[in-house]
Design an enzyme around this catalytic site. Structure first.
Site, PDB file in Angstrom:
ATOM      1  N   ASP A 138     -17.414  28.940  -0.281  1.00 34.50           N
ATOM      2  CA  ASP A 138     -16.506  27.984   0.118  1.00 34.50           C
ATOM      3  C   ASP A 138     -17.089  26.473   0.030  1.00 34.50           C
ATOM      4  OD1 ASP A 138     -13.584  27.042  -1.803  1.00 34.50           O
ATOM      5  OD2 ASP A 138     -13.556  25.956   0.141  1.00 34.50           O
ATOM      6  N   GLU A 186     -20.479  27.492  -3.062  1.00 36.39           N
ATOM      7  CA  GLU A 186     -19.652  25.991  -4.375  1.00 36.39           C
ATOM      8  C   GLU A 186     -20.524  25.118  -3.823  1.00 36.39           C
ATOM      9  OE1 GLU A 186     -15.558  24.284  -5.254  1.00 36.39           O
ATOM     10  OE2 GLU A 186     -15.945  25.345  -3.378  1.00 36.39           O
TER      11      GLU A 186
HETATM   12  C1  NOJ Z   1     -12.825  24.662  -3.691  1.00 34.82           C
HETATM   13  C2  NOJ Z   1     -12.341  25.702  -4.259  1.00 34.82           C
HETATM   14  O1  NOJ Z   1     -12.529  26.143  -5.300  1.00 34.82           O
HETATM   15  C3  NOJ Z   1     -10.119  24.841  -4.335  1.00 34.82           C
HETATM   16  O2  NOJ Z   1      -9.873  25.569  -5.268  1.00 34.82           O
HETATM   17  C4  NOJ Z   1      -9.907  25.020  -3.142  1.00 34.82           C
HETATM   18  O3  NOJ Z   1      -8.380  23.979  -3.680  1.00 34.82           O
HETATM   19  C5  NOJ Z   1     -10.980  24.280  -2.080  1.00 34.82           C
HETATM   20  N1  NOJ Z   1     -12.091  24.505  -2.290  1.00 34.82           N
HETATM   21  C6  NOJ Z   1     -10.730  24.525  -1.248  1.00 34.82           C
HETATM   22  O4  NOJ Z   1     -11.156  25.807   0.057  1.00 34.82           O
END
Ligand code: NOJ
Length: 540
Positions: A212, A276
């Site tokens: 993440d 990500e």
């Molecule tokens: C990215 C995640 O994909 C999202 O859903 C989340 O709200 C934020 N990071 C915080 O973890």
């Protein structure tokens, strides 16, 4: 080492599995509920594994299933080693790994290292006093001279990213909700603890992680103010009013990523690290790491962010291909749980073309659950809103509930998702767009996805071959995928009007999104209907 390995044939070329593989993202709350509480769970995923085998995917990435107060639906973790009871137990999880591996499906978990929940034991200790040994696990600063937040950094969900902790008189940093305090990755103790979390799941047999907000992990050591964004307009999310050049994407983040990668490599070469990362191409590709010792796949969101225009997308593809470091493997994503679905962005007809694009570009594709049946974003009445982003910045179209609605399986109650009352409403067109209805229809979106996945798997030119652009006019995006032995032409009409492509030679139609005669030979001019994509084998 504990855990099973996936029961799959080892390919003779010894390519890592994820180069040929197709990844499928499951948002677990919405995939399949097995106990009637209206929320999807691990047993539900196990029950649907045979569907995933039938679809032909290779790996599943599951959004967080860990112990969490659910302020951000699992992206706020209070215990990194525990499964949240909503989703099941560790025993269920072990059974999932075993059942998936038995079927040749790999399991990727969502690792959320940037922040924990404010209910995590570490944070409870950290906030208990300034001299607590865990204090430095998080990011604490004194107030600015005026008593306000230490700097102008913004939370991605609106407002300042700093929260005053009245008891200890300092602010802590949270890039997302105040219930998601950022961990301090400059602290070696945090790194050690968090790498052990990776080992805990790797020991149970997981095949990799999606990390993440990887580009957030390290912040400027001096906490300098971010500059204002001169291009910000009211229709953009509030945090985009500043350019996050100091709060994100710091050089030292690459040390952290390579350390994570080294942990995965302790388990042999085939555990996958995905990051990500929402950054421009030049910054994104740095996450492959020095000497490719970083993420195997820094997620490439070009297709999510692109205007749906053939020339624009072609430029994105060419720029991305050119920017990849030597040996760096590309990847493509059409939708995820944070962005509107592809069918809602470009329309259902065009979503078929997008599917062909996703599954024929060079690089690992990630399919978001439900896109394969053409799911649309569903309308969410105000009283059913769940997403904290929508609750904090309402009515601006930033809410993420519409793309997180329950999977549509069949025509029974709640589309077969749950016998209880679903946590989010189902899409109104669930009776026409569901797995059961589409499975038997050769022209459905589902049948198209399945054919494309199967064809991709069988053909090296499509999964591993080179990419080359083909000149095309206006609305058409055309390219070749080729090896020494095979060449395929992909011609995608991104507009609703018919178009003609001058092909680079004679070809034979293999798949058309609009059902053009298979096997038809095209000499020089390929006539495309509006919204049609064609995959053809080059004969000359
Ligand atoms: C990215 C995640 O994909 C999202 O859903 C989340 O709200 C934020 N990071 C915080 O973890």
């Amino acid at each position: 080492m504990k855990g099973t390995s996936p029961d799959v044939e080892v390919h003779s070329s010894q390519e890592p599995w994820w180069r040929r593989g197709v990844i499928y993202q499951i948002y677990p709350r919405s995939f399949q509920d097995s106990n009637g509480d209206g929320i999807g769970d691990i047993r539900g995923i196990i029950d649907r594994l045979d569907y995933l085998v039938w679809l032909g995917i290779d790996a599943v990435w599951i959004s967080p299933i860990f112990f969490s107060p659910m302020a951000d639906f699992g992206y706020d973790i209070a215990d990194y080693r525990k499964i949240d009871p909503l989703f099941g137990t560790l025993t269920d999880f072990d059974q999932l790994i075993e059942a998936a591996h038995r079927r040749g499906i790999r399991i990727l978990l969502d690792y959320v290292p940037n922040h924990s929940s404010d209910r995590h034991q570490w944070f409870l200790e950290a906030r208990s006093s300034r001299d607590n040994p865990r204090r430095d696990f998080y990011i604490w600063r004194d107030a600015a001279p005026d008593g306000g937040p230490p700097n102008n950094w913004q939370s991605e969900f609106g407002g300042s990213a700093w929260e005053l902790d009245a008891a200890t008189g300092q602010y802590y940093y949270h890039a997302f909700l105040k219930e998601q305090p950022d961990l301090n990755w400059r602290n070696p103790e945090v790194r050690r603890e968090m790498y052990d979390v990776l080992r805990f799941w790797l020991d149970r047999g997981v095949d990799g992680f999606r990390v993440d907000v990887m580009w957030h992990l390290i912040k400027d050591a001096e906490f300098r103010d971010n500059p204002q964004n001169p291009d910000w307009t009211e229709d953009m999310p509030p945090h985009k009013s500043v350019l996050s050049i100091y709060s994100c994407d710091q050089e030292e983040v690459h040390d952290v990523v390579s350390e994570m990668r080294a942990v995965l490599d302790e388990y042999g070469g085939d555990r996958l690290l995905i990051g990500e990362i929402y950054l421009p191409i030049a910054r994104l590709v740095a996450y492959y790491g020095r000497d490719l010792r970083g993420a195997h796949l820094p997620f490439n969101f070009r297709l999510i962010e692109a205007q749906w225009d053939a020339r624009h997308i072609e430029r994105q593809i060419v720029e991305y291909e050119a920017a990849l470091p030597e040996g760096g493997w590309p990847n493509w994503v059409l939708s995820n749980h944070d962005k509107p679905r592809i069918a809602s962005r470009v329309g259902r007809d065009q979503a078929r073309v997008a599917a062909m694009m996703l599954l024929t570009l060079r690089g690992t594709p990630t399919i978001y659950y439900g896109d394969e049946i053409g799911m649309n974003d569903a309308p969410i009445p105000p009283e059913r809103v769940q997403d904290p982003f929508e609750l904090r910045v309402p009515g601006r179209g930033f809410g993420r509930d519409p793309q997180r609605t329950p999977m549509q399986w069949d025509n029974t109650v709640n589309a077969g998702f749950s016998t209880g009352s679903p946590w989010l409403p189902l899409a109104p067109d669930k009776d026409s767009f569901n797995v059961e209805a589409e499975r038997s229809d050769p022209h459905s979106m589902l049948s198209l996805y399945r054919r494309l996945i199967a064809f991709r798997r069988e053909n090296d030119a499509l999964n591993l071959g080179r990419y080359a652009s083909v000149e095309a006019d206006s609305c058409v995006l055309a390219y070749l995928r080729e090896t020494e032995n095979d060449r395929y032409l992909i011609a995608l009409n991104l507009g609703p009007e018919p178009a003609v492509l001058e092909t680079p030679g004679q070809c034979r139609i293999v798949i058309s999104t609009e059902g053009k005669a298979e096997g038809e030979i095209v000499e020089k001019k390929l006539h495309l209907q509006g919204n049609e994509g064609v995959l053809a084998e080059m004969m000359s």
